[in-house]
Write a protein that holds these residues in place. Structure first.
Motif, short mmCIF file in Angstrom:
data_model
loop_
_atom_site.label_atom_id
_atom_site.label_comp_id
_atom_site.label_asym_id
_atom_site.label_seq_id
_atom_site.Cartn_x
_atom_site.Cartn_y
_atom_site.Cartn_z
N ASP A 6 -15.61 -41.06 4.66
CA ASP A 6 -16.68 -42.03 4.87
C ASP A 6 -17.99 -41.31 5.18
O ASP A 6 -19.05 -41.91 5.17
N GLN A 7 -17.91 -40.05 5.45
CA GLN A 7 -19.09 -39.31 5.85
C GLN A 7 -19.77 -38.68 4.64
O GLN A 7 -19.16 -37.90 3.91
N ALA A 8 -21.04 -38.98 4.48
CA ALA A 8 -21.78 -38.45 3.34
C ALA A 8 -21.83 -36.93 3.35
O ALA A 8 -21.75 -36.28 2.31
N ASP A 9 -21.93 -36.35 4.54
CA ASP A 9 -21.99 -34.89 4.63
C ASP A 9 -20.70 -34.26 4.14
O ASP A 9 -20.72 -33.25 3.43
N PHE A 10 -19.57 -34.86 4.51
CA PHE A 10 -18.28 -34.32 4.07
C PHE A 10 -18.16 -34.40 2.56
O PHE A 10 -17.73 -33.45 1.90
N ARG A 11 -18.56 -35.52 1.99
CA ARG A 11 -18.50 -35.66 0.53
C ARG A 11 -19.43 -34.67 -0.14
O ARG A 11 -19.11 -34.11 -1.19
N SER A 12 -20.60 -34.44 0.45
CA SER A 12 -21.55 -33.51 -0.16
C SER A 12 -21.00 -32.08 -0.14
O SER A 12 -21.26 -31.30 -1.06
N ARG A 13 -20.23 -31.72 0.88
CA ARG A 13 -19.64 -30.39 0.94
C ARG A 13 -18.56 -30.22 -0.13
O ARG A 13 -18.44 -29.16 -0.74
#
Length: 216
Positions: A6-13
């Protein structure tokens, strides 16, 4: 879906790993479209970049990035780099570590084996269409990393299933072999960085994998 997705930062990584590493498995340093990516790696400070690399310890990421920059020290046009890519991924000689999953998981060690067809079915069932390189089998490690990046942006709810059923089942086995046979430090570092990035992502998502028998 794992709460971290759900976290955009995790998806971006996740997307960063796939977008950054995938083209190096797919593109000839000279004839391909990834020249700018090769040049960007050549200009890296491995220590600084290692501290920012996701899913891998700083120490290991620095070591692998240092191998990659060492392999690019003579420039992207260096014959050793170019010929190593072609030896590993193009041929015409027998490839020492073929980049397709079915070569390792299919009893006959063939390209377009059952694992390729299973991935193709899964993509079709989930409305995922290929946008590039229609001739290369879907389970080419480079294509699979690029697809991982796409999923992180477009269908993050599918990431765990994709990794657990189609990528992690063979990626470490292959990438370890690739690191062992690479004769140019860029590709040794690339293999090790990709291996630990995927394994680190597996650990963060707590993905349990049923590993198949390997025939190669």
């Amino acid at each position: 879906m794992h709460e971290k997705l759900d976290q955009a930062d995790f998806r971006s990584r996740i997307a960063f790993v796939g977008e950054t590493l995938g083209p190096f498995f797919l593109q000839d340093p000279v004839k391909g479209d990834a020249r700018a990516a090769f040049e960007a790696v050549a200009a890296l400070d491995p220590h600084e970049a290692g501290e920012e690399w996701p899913f891998v310890s700083d120490e290991h990421a620095e070591r692998y990035l240092a191998l990659m920059t060492e392999g690019l020290a003579e420039g992207v046009d260096n014959d050793d780099l170019v010929w190593e890519y072609r030896r590993l991924f193009i041929g015409p000689a027998k490839k020492p570590a073929p980049p397709w999953g079915s070569v390792y998981t299919d009893r006959e060690c063939v390209v377009f084996g059952e694992s390729t067809l299973a991935l193709r079915r899964w993509m079709r069932e989930n409305g995922i269409e290929r946008t590039t390189d229609e001739k290369t089998p879907e389970d080419h490690i480079g294509l699979m990393l690029v697809l991982l990046a796409w999923l992180a942006d477009a269908k993050p709810e599918l990431i765990e299933q994709y990794l657990g059923d189609h990528v992690l089942t063979w990626s470490s086995h292959f990438l370890e072999q690739l690191a062992d046979v690479a004769e140019q430090p860029f590709y040794e570092g690339l293999a090790l960085l990709a291996k630990e990035s995927l394994e680190g992502l597996q650990s963060e998502l707590e993905i349990e994998v049923e590993y198949p028998r390997y025939y190669r």
